[in-house]
Structures are given as structure tokens and as C-alpha cells.
Design an enzyme around this catalytic site. Sequence first.
Site, short mmCIF file in Angstrom:
data_model
loop_
_atom_site.label_atom_id
_atom_site.label_comp_id
_atom_site.label_asym_id
_atom_site.label_seq_id
_atom_site.Cartn_x
_atom_site.Cartn_y
_atom_site.Cartn_z
N CYS A 30 0.80 -1.23 0.00
CA CYS A 30 0.00 0.00 0.00
C CYS A 30 0.83 1.29 0.00
O CYS A 30 0.56 2.20 -0.78
CB CYS A 30 -0.97 -0.01 1.17
SG CYS A 30 -0.29 -0.75 2.65
N HIS A 83 -3.08 6.04 4.82
CA HIS A 83 -1.66 6.13 5.12
C HIS A 83 -1.14 7.52 4.70
O HIS A 83 -1.51 8.03 3.64
CB HIS A 83 -0.86 5.10 4.30
CG HIS A 83 -1.04 3.68 4.75
ND1 HIS A 83 -1.66 3.33 5.93
CD2 HIS A 83 -0.64 2.52 4.18
CE1 HIS A 83 -1.63 2.01 6.05
NE2 HIS A 83 -1.04 1.50 5.00
N GLN A 109 1.36 4.98 9.06
CA GLN A 109 0.44 4.02 8.47
C GLN A 109 -0.74 3.69 9.39
O GLN A 109 -0.58 3.50 10.60
CB GLN A 109 1.21 2.75 8.08
CG GLN A 109 2.24 3.03 6.99
CD GLN A 109 3.00 1.83 6.50
OE1 GLN A 109 4.21 1.92 6.32
NE2 GLN A 109 2.35 0.70 6.28
N ARG A 158 3.54 2.65 12.36
CA ARG A 158 2.09 2.53 12.51
C ARG A 158 1.60 3.64 13.45
O ARG A 158 2.19 3.85 14.51
CB ARG A 158 1.76 1.16 13.12
CG ARG A 158 0.29 0.88 13.27
CD ARG A 158 -0.37 0.41 12.00
NE ARG A 158 0.12 -0.89 11.57
CZ ARG A 158 0.09 -1.30 10.30
NH1 ARG A 158 -0.41 -0.53 9.35
NH2 ARG A 158 0.55 -2.49 9.98
#
Length: 371
Positions: free
Chosen positions: A137, A277, A164, A270
Amino acid sequence: MSKFKVGFVGWRGMVGSVLISRMVQENDFKNISSFFYTTSQVGEKCPFSFSDCDKLLDGYNLDELKKMDIILTCQGSDYTKKVYLDLRDSGWNGHWIDAASHLRMENDAIIILDPVNRDLIDSSFKQGIKTWVGGNCTVSLMLLAIHGLVKENLVEWVSSMTYQAASGAGANNMRELLGQMGYLYNSVSDLLHDKNSPILDIDEKVSESFEGKDFPKSYFGEALAGSVIPWIDSDLGNGQSKEEWKGPNETLKILNTNYEPFKVDGLCVRIGTMRCHSQAITIKLKKDLSEENVLQKISNGNDWVKLVPNDRENSIHNLSPTKASGKLDILVGRVRKLNLDNNMFSLFTVGDQLLWGAAEPLRRILSIITK
Ligand code: NAP
């Protein structure tokens, strides 16, 4: 001409459900005969009125799968590992479209991102390639954001620091993030309602809550709400995460020989957002271009890039995950020539990782194949 028979596996998961809803939105099902497979609910009623099967088919039954011209799976790498080779070995020669990473780096698989590598897709199709895999992604979102610079071969290197979303880790992780938020809020709700309560008391209780025995962390293993997790995917043992490894390696494979290669590296982190994102990108160009020129090239990259002016108001209000969620827009802002070097620029980009980062390239390759 009879319609292509397309078997969907993993349509109930997060990527799969976004894919189905995009296909419904674009009226894609009218062009194909669709069949729905499951790994857990064989024989149950198929929930889609447009489907050509009444009941859910067995996703592990090779004889059932072999009837399809195309199989599109969002089920995950474990499923691909179990089924793909046996199916090919059994003589099945259909198109396999996959969201999972397992086959991405195989020689006979193409990583699909058609706005960027349509030429590679078309030439591979002509050569008889029949395995098409969605990219990581962050890689797909980064390439779409800087596409205008990449296609003019202007990029020397890129460093991407990612922010993310929880959705990249799966549906259960998104639920856990919200559970963590609720847990933290509940631990101080009485103090929050008292306007005079000292902020340090609130902070101390929140800190204690992270260690609470009921604090939900079985999926992330740690607090994400009120915190960040600076490691994504497995540990390669050299200080690099698997997610970070994908940056340079998938980029090279997507660009193939159609573009000049460039170096990519960075850290993947994260954070506690739901499904978009973000990436803070430092980019070194091969030439000293003006900021205006760079902005123009970025906005000419593709139909989805949306430039956000680099000022306080626009950056706060128009360049965030909340503004990209559920949309195909690739937001690009904070574009600025850095004081470090005349050829270096910063930019901040945000995109919905379930759309361009996962489901949309799959939907589009299906449409390319069936047309
Ligand atoms: P997921 O939400 O965990 O779904 C995968 C499968 O889990 C479903 O198809 C379903 O299969 C089963 N399942 C079990 N309980 C479920 C429940 N309560 N709700 C829905 N499904 C349930 O996985 P995903 O995030 O979509 O990811 C699928 C693949 O795409 C993975 O390989 C992933 O690496 C890749 N990918 C994901 C992302 C992302 O953003 N998440 C992005 C790019 C690529 P049955 O119906 O057969 O039981």
C-alpha cells in the site's frame, strides 16, 4: 461472446469488501459472471443478488476453482500458498489476481499499478503472463503521489517516513484501536468532566491505563492509541523491517525498465488512524528545478493527484487522513524546496490505503483483462 467467469475469494474481508463495493459503484459486475468462494462458510447463501451462484463455493476445492477463467483473491498469503501452485500444477491456465504479497516478487507475476505501469501490464499480457498482484500500500500510494516526477525520470532518490493506518494490519486491528481509545477515555472520563481537574492527574491515569490488565492489545501487542509503533511486518534481522524492504524492491519491480530506477529507503511507522496512510517524503531530484515547476509536474502525474497549497490553513484542514478517507484522491502538500540542497524537496502525501493501496488496482486489472 460469453462472459468471463470470475471467482472471488476473500470478498468478506476488509480489502475484499472495499473491492466489491467499488465494483458495484462502477457497475463492473454486468461485464462478468461472478462466483463467490469461502474458506469458512461453504454452502451458505451467497449474499449478492448479481452473483451467478446461489450458495458459497469451497475456496479449497480445486475442481470448483478450475471452472473459473479468472480468480481474484483478497484472502491473504496463507491461502495463496495453499492453493496457487496446486491449481497451476493441475493445468489451470486462467488469470490469478491477488491482493496478498506472497507472489509479488515471482518472475512470472506483475505488480499492478496501471496508472504507473500500464505499458508493462500490456506487454506482459501479450507475452502470456497470467498472474497479477497488488502492490504494497505505501509503495503504490508513494508512486502515485510522485508519478509526475518519476515519469520524467527526474528522481535520484526518495526517503519516505510513513504514518500508516490501523487498517493495514486488518479488520481486527482497526477494532482494537478503537477499543484502546475507548479504554483510555473511560479511565479518565470523570476527571475530564471536571473542568478544574489537574491535567497531570489525567495524564498519570492515562499512563497507568496503558499497563492495565484489560487494556486491549492482543492484535497490536502494544498501545497504538496515544502512542505509535515504529515497526511494521517481520524483522529481517538487519535493522530493517519487511515493510521497509518492500519500498525499494517493489518500486523497482513496478517501474521495470520503462523508467530509470531510483533509490528508496525510509522508516515505516504505525499510527492511530483508521484507513489512510500518510508519508513524509524527502526527494532528491537529478536537476535543480523551481518549486513552481515541481508542483506543476506533480499535478500532471495522473488524474488522482490533488495538490494542497503549502500553507498553514490548507495543510491543517485539507491534508489529513480524514480528508482522504473513502476517496481515490492522492493528496499531496507541504511541497517545499529544502534548505539542505537545491535539488531536494519535501512533500507530505495522504491516500486511502484500502482504495489505491489495495482494492482499486485489483478492480482495474480485472477490468483490463475482461475488456
Ligand atoms: P481480512 O480483513 O482479515 O480478511 C481475510 C479473510 O478473513 C476474509 O476473506 C474471511 O474469509 C476471513 N474472515 C474471518 N473472520 C472474518 C470477519 N469477522 N469479517 C471478515 N472476514 C473474516 O484481511 P484483509 O485486511 O482484507 O487482507 C487480505 C489480504 O490483502 C492480505 O494478504 C493482506 O496482506 C492484503 N492486503 C491488505 C491490505 C490492507 O490494507 N488490509 C492492503 C494491501 C494488501 P472467509 O470468508 O473465507 O472466512
